[in-house]
Design a protein around this motif. Structure first.
Motif, PDB file in Angstrom:
ATOM      1  N   THR A  50      36.498  37.121  27.976  1.00 24.33           N
ATOM      2  CA  THR A  50      35.353  36.720  28.793  1.00 24.33           C
ATOM      3  C   THR A  50      35.798  36.339  30.202  1.00 24.33           C
ATOM      4  O   THR A  50      35.158  36.709  31.196  1.00 24.33           O
ATOM      5  N   GLY A  51      36.904  35.604  30.299  1.00 24.97           N
ATOM      6  CA  GLY A  51      37.414  35.202  31.607  1.00 24.97           C
ATOM      7  C   GLY A  51      37.792  36.397  32.471  1.00 24.97           C
ATOM      8  O   GLY A  51      37.534  36.412  33.685  1.00 24.97           O
ATOM      9  N   GLY A  52      38.397  37.399  31.851  1.00 20.13           N
ATOM     10  CA  GLY A  52      38.731  38.613  32.591  1.00 20.13           C
ATOM     11  C   GLY A  52      37.491  39.305  33.127  1.00 20.13           C
ATOM     12  O   GLY A  52      37.476  39.800  34.264  1.00 20.13           O
ATOM     13  N   LYS A  53      36.441  39.329  32.314  1.00 19.03           N
ATOM     14  CA  LYS A  53      35.182  39.950  32.750  1.00 19.03           C
ATOM     15  C   LYS A  53      34.553  39.164  33.896  1.00 19.03           C
ATOM     16  O   LYS A  53      33.993  39.755  34.828  1.00 19.03           O
ATOM     17  N   ILE A  54      34.637  37.833  33.816  1.00 18.41           N
ATOM     18  CA  ILE A  54      34.070  36.998  34.888  1.00 18.41           C
ATOM     19  C   ILE A  54      34.778  37.291  36.205  1.00 18.41           C
ATOM     20  O   ILE A  54      34.138  37.435  37.252  1.00 18.41           O
ATOM     21  N   LEU A  55      36.100  37.367  36.161  1.00 15.01           N
ATOM     22  CA  LEU A  55      36.854  37.669  37.383  1.00 15.01           C
ATOM     23  C   LEU A  55      36.479  39.050  37.916  1.00 15.01           C
ATOM     24  O   LEU A  55      36.191  39.205  39.108  1.00 15.01           O
ATOM     25  N   ALA A  56      36.475  40.056  37.040  1.00 15.95           N
ATOM     26  CA  ALA A  56      36.210  41.428  37.477  1.00 15.95           C
ATOM     27  C   ALA A  56      34.807  41.579  38.071  1.00 15.95           C
ATOM     28  O   ALA A  56      34.600  42.391  38.972  1.00 15.95           O
ATOM     29  N   ALA A  57      33.867  40.779  37.574  1.00 16.89           N
ATOM     30  CA  ALA A  57      32.481  40.892  38.032  1.00 16.89           C
ATOM     31  C   ALA A  57      32.206  40.093  39.304  1.00 16.89           C
ATOM     32  O   ALA A  57      31.132  40.237  39.900  1.00 16.89           O
ATOM     33  N   ASP A  58      33.160  39.271  39.713  1.00 17.50           N
ATOM     34  CA  ASP A  58      32.938  38.428  40.889  1.00 17.50           C
ATOM     35  C   ASP A  58      33.267  39.217  42.153  1.00 17.50           C
ATOM     36  O   ASP A  58      34.405  39.223  42.639  1.00 17.50           O
ATOM     37  N   LEU A  59      32.265  39.889  42.677  1.00 17.40           N
ATOM     38  CA  LEU A  59      32.475  40.775  43.828  1.00 17.40           C
ATOM     39  C   LEU A  59      32.830  40.014  45.095  1.00 17.40           C
ATOM     40  O   LEU A  59      33.279  40.616  46.081  1.00 17.40           O
ATOM     41  N   ARG A  60      32.656  38.710  45.093  1.00 12.38           N
ATOM     42  CA  ARG A  60      33.052  37.920  46.259  1.00 12.38           C
ATOM     43  C   ARG A  60      34.549  38.020  46.512  1.00 12.38           C
ATOM     44  O   ARG A  60      35.008  37.891  47.648  1.00 12.38           O
ATOM     45  N   LEU A  61      35.317  38.302  45.446  1.00  8.87           N
ATOM     46  CA  LEU A  61      36.773  38.407  45.587  1.00  8.87           C
ATOM     47  C   LEU A  61      37.198  39.660  46.344  1.00  8.87           C
ATOM     48  O   LEU A  61      38.341  39.759  46.794  1.00  8.87           O
ATOM     49  N   ARG A  62      36.279  40.612  46.499  1.00  8.16           N
ATOM     50  CA  ARG A  62      36.611  41.836  47.232  1.00  8.16           C
ATOM     51  C   ARG A  62      36.911  41.552  48.710  1.00  8.16           C
ATOM     52  O   ARG A  62      37.451  42.406  49.407  1.00  8.16           O
ATOM     53  N   LYS A  63      36.554  40.372  49.149  1.00 10.81           N
ATOM     54  CA  LYS A  63      36.891  39.979  50.525  1.00 10.81           C
ATOM     55  C   LYS A  63      38.391  39.896  50.718  1.00 10.81           C
ATOM     56  O   LYS A  63      38.899  40.127  51.819  1.00 10.81           O
ATOM     57  N   TRP A  64      39.119  39.585  49.648  1.00 11.57           N
ATOM     58  CA  TRP A  64      40.561  39.353  49.753  1.00 11.57           C
ATOM     59  C   TRP A  64      41.404  40.376  48.992  1.00 11.57           C
ATOM     60  O   TRP A  64      42.589  40.517  49.287  1.00 11.57           O
ATOM     61  N   PHE A  65      40.786  41.082  48.017  1.00  8.59           N
ATOM     62  CA  PHE A  65      41.595  41.915  47.125  1.00  8.59           C
ATOM     63  C   PHE A  65      41.025  43.322  46.979  1.00  8.59           C
ATOM     64  O   PHE A  65      39.806  43.520  47.027  1.00  8.59           O
ATOM     65  N   THR A  66      41.914  44.275  46.775  1.00  5.54           N
ATOM     66  CA  THR A  66      41.519  45.660  46.527  1.00  5.54           C
ATOM     67  C   THR A  66      41.057  45.819  45.081  1.00  5.54           C
ATOM     68  O   THR A  66      41.343  44.964  44.227  1.00  5.54           O
ATOM     69  N   PRO A  67      40.363  46.914  44.764  1.00  7.55           N
ATOM     70  CA  PRO A  67      39.987  47.153  43.358  1.00  7.55           C
ATOM     71  C   PRO A  67      41.201  47.193  42.430  1.00  7.55           C
ATOM     72  O   PRO A  67      41.118  46.726  41.287  1.00  7.55           O
ATOM     73  N   GLU A  68      42.308  47.733  42.922  1.00  6.87           N
ATOM     74  CA  GLU A  68      43.521  47.789  42.099  1.00  6.87           C
ATOM     75  C   GLU A  68      44.037  46.385  41.800  1.00  6.87           C
ATOM     76  O   GLU A  68      44.443  46.076  40.668  1.00  6.87           O
ATOM     77  N   GLN A  69      44.030  45.526  42.796  1.00  2.85           N
ATOM     78  CA  GLN A  69      44.462  44.146  42.580  1.00  2.85           C
ATOM     79  C   GLN A  69      43.505  43.406  41.646  1.00  2.85           C
ATOM     80  O   GLN A  69      43.940  42.611  40.805  1.00  2.85           O
ATOM     81  N   MET A  70      42.218  43.675  41.783  1.00  2.91           N
ATOM     82  CA  MET A  70      41.230  43.057  40.899  1.00  2.91           C
ATOM     83  C   MET A  70      41.492  43.427  39.441  1.00  2.91           C
ATOM     84  O   MET A  70      41.384  42.587  38.538  1.00  2.91           O
ATOM     85  N   GLU A  71      41.843  44.682  39.201  1.00  2.00           N
ATOM     86  CA  GLU A  71      42.119  45.125  37.836  1.00  2.00           C
ATOM     87  C   GLU A  71      43.370  44.447  37.288  1.00  2.00           C
ATOM     88  O   GLU A  71      43.404  44.027  36.118  1.00  2.00           O
TER      89      GLU A  71
END
Length: 214
Positions: A75-96
């Motif tokens: 669940t925690g992994g899904k919460i992080l992946a779904a938080d598009l606010r993090l795209r300000k700092w990280f690439t999709p590859e880093q998000m994964e």
């Protein structure tokens, strides 16, 4: 300020993410999340990992406690992946990579974490100082099974110690030369002495019950 962490990222985490831990039990509260963050950053510096990524993984690692504990890492992994606010700092590859790291942090996971970030947060989540391990376990028992009398709390506590931390227990340490190794050896020494383990439990149980009754 935490050295080397992006200031705006830190402000986001401290105002939007960490307050969510206030809804969880004592074993998974803001104090625990902050400790995991601090240990993760120390390990990130020692291993040369990206500081910002390690920081976010640690900050999100237990957000899945908002749902069933057994799958909180998923669940925690899904919460992080779904938080598009993090795209300000990280690439999709880093998000994964960060999503996978949150998934891989659980102590009962049988597989090796898929990246250095999973190893870092898994290691940081395992503060294996005996006093810390024992107190968090007692706190969890009192929070989730408040109806259980002291003897049943003790039996649950002892079973958890033997299943997880004793020699042959399921917990794994993924980074060499970690301070956790010495703590693990001390834990195993105490667990092997049933009376000594009971003494630790009873003292901490009495302290926690007294504090809760204030």
């Amino acid at each position: 300020m935490i050295d080397n962490v992006s200031l705006d990222l830190m402000a986001f985490v401290e105002t939007q993410i960490l307050p969510r831990y206030a809804a969880f039990d004592k074993a998974h509260n803001i104090s625990h999340a902050t400790s995991v963050i601090n240990r993760s950053l120390e390990l990130a510096r020692a291993t040369g990992a990206d500081i910002n990524m390690a920081y976010v993984v640690a900050a999100y690692h237990d957000l899945g406690m908002s749902g069933p504990r057994a799958i909180h890492h998923i669940t925690g992994g899904k919460i992080l992946a779904a938080d598009l606010r993090l795209r300000k700092w990280f690439t999709p590859e880093q998000m994964e990579i960060m999503r996978q790291a949150v998934e891989d942090h659980r102590a009962s996971a049988s597989h090796t974490p898929r990246s250095i970030y999973g190893k870092i947060v898994a290691e940081a989540d395992r503060d294996m100082q005996p006093e810390v391990v024992f107190r968090r376990t007692v706190q969890y028992g009192l929070s989730h099974y408040p109806e259980k009398p002291v003897e049943e709390q003790w039996l649950r506590f002892r079973e958890h110690m033997n299943n997880k931390y004793a020699a042959g227990g399921y917990i794994h340490l993924w980074l060499p030369n970690s301070p956790n190794k010495a703590h693990q050896q001390e834990l195993q020494r105490i667990i092997e002495d049933d009376q000594l383990l009971r003494d630790y439990f009873q003292r901490i149980y009495n302290e926690e019950v007294s504090q809760n009754n204030r």
